[in-house]
Scaffold this motif. Sequence first.
Motif, mmCIF file in Angstrom:
data_model
loop_
_atom_site.group_PDB
_atom_site.id
_atom_site.type_symbol
_atom_site.label_atom_id
_atom_site.label_comp_id
_atom_site.label_asym_id
_atom_site.label_seq_id
_atom_site.Cartn_x
_atom_site.Cartn_y
_atom_site.Cartn_z
ATOM 1 N N SER A 35 0.744 -1.354 -0.523
ATOM 2 C CA SER A 35 0.146 -0.543 0.124
ATOM 3 C C SER A 35 1.139 1.514 0.389
ATOM 4 C CB SER A 35 -0.871 0.048 0.955
ATOM 5 O OG SER A 35 -1.593 1.408 1.111
ATOM 6 N N VAL A 63 -3.304 3.720 -2.822
ATOM 7 C CA VAL A 63 -2.768 2.411 -4.177
ATOM 8 C C VAL A 63 -2.683 1.654 -2.955
ATOM 9 C CG1 VAL A 63 -1.191 2.999 -5.601
ATOM 10 C CG2 VAL A 63 -2.867 1.960 -6.240
ATOM 11 N N TYR A 65 -2.182 -3.005 -3.817
ATOM 12 C CA TYR A 65 -2.109 -4.479 -4.753
ATOM 13 C C TYR A 65 -1.583 -5.166 -3.721
ATOM 14 C CZ TYR A 65 -1.903 -1.820 -9.133
ATOM 15 O OH TYR A 65 -2.647 -1.073 -10.351
ATOM 16 N N ARG A 77 -8.086 1.279 -5.521
ATOM 17 C CA ARG A 77 -7.185 2.269 -5.850
ATOM 18 C C ARG A 77 -8.190 3.551 -5.573
ATOM 19 N NH1 ARG A 77 -5.125 1.573 -10.620
ATOM 20 N NH2 ARG A 77 -7.246 2.329 -11.709
ATOM 21 N N ARG A 79 -8.172 7.319 -6.046
ATOM 22 C CA ARG A 79 -7.695 8.899 -6.595
ATOM 23 C C ARG A 79 -8.303 10.015 -6.587
ATOM 24 N NH1 ARG A 79 -3.731 6.157 -11.806
ATOM 25 N NH2 ARG A 79 -6.132 6.605 -13.347
#
Length: 228
Positions: A35, A63, A65, A77, A79
Amino acid sequence: MRNTLLSLVLAASAVLAQSSFGPDHNTTSIIGTWSSGTQQVVPGQGFANPAQTSFTYPKTPGVGYAFSDDGWYELARYRFAANGSHPECIIGTVVWAHGHYDLLQNGSIVLTPAGDGYQQVQSPCTKDHDSNFIQNYNDTELFIDWRIFNTVAFGPKLHLFQYDGSPVAPMFRLSEQPNMLPKQKLRNVAQTVVTTTSDGLVSTETLVSRKRERRAAEPRGWGAFWPW
Ligand SMILES: *[C@@H]1O[C@H](CO)[C@@H](O)[C@H](O)[C@H]1NC(C)=O
Ligand SMILES: *[C@@H]1O[C@H](CO)[C@@H](O)[C@H](O)[C@H]1NC(C)=O
Ligand SMILES: *[C@@H]1O[C@H](CO)[C@@H](O)[C@H](O)[C@H]1NC(C)=O
Ligand SMILES: *[C@@H]1O[C@H](CO)[C@@H](O)[C@H](O)[C@H]1NC(C)=O
């Protein structure tokens, strides 16, 4: 002068040529949960609820993964995209997706989504009810290159580079375990409706999310846009 330029060009192409997959990519394994920034955006429980096609908004953008040892990834995510001509018209997107990843021999990563991902888009300057909507998100992502570095202060740090070479915000490893929702299709996306909003955004929505969209769009203005 000419020689210096030439050697610079040669050095640059040597760097490009070197980017086949090797031990320098991952000083530690990519498997785990990663992260960016303040590490508020984390895949797995507590971010997306695919059965409801909904999100729990993190406190700050970022973001995350997660990668499992059996080739599964999950993306979270959140943003904001600035609008150059209208700085006040920031578009916020929250995305969740999961699927299969491949570490290619040429040093790239391909993420192939399972088809049940979705995103919520909020654009405060749009004048109609579609200023806040949910749509399917099924983009295959290519990361042209990636590296994991070990930092003294924060441990392993993952850098992903997008297809055009631009970097994703560096991500720190939250855990060696991949934090992810069940590795299967979690949402039925069979019935879709395509609409075009007044600002030209095209949304492909499920009938379920379309109903939710009307409700979600009720509260207007910045209070609804900024979730904290
Ligand atoms: C780097 O990744 C490859 C492929 O996943 C794996 O086989 C290897 O063990 C990893 N290296 C380290 C140091 O974890
Ligand atoms: C920027 O905002 C204006 C006004 O809402 C809009 O017409 C334009 O399409 C936006 N541009 C982008 C790139 O979003
Ligand atoms: C690696 O191969 C994939 C699939 O062919 C391609 O899309 C990608 O651009 C390649 N990456 C590099 C660094 O050449
Ligand atoms: C999602 O994308 C993948 C990869 O391109 C594709 O195989 C799959 O059919 C897509 N699923 C949906 C529901 O569009």
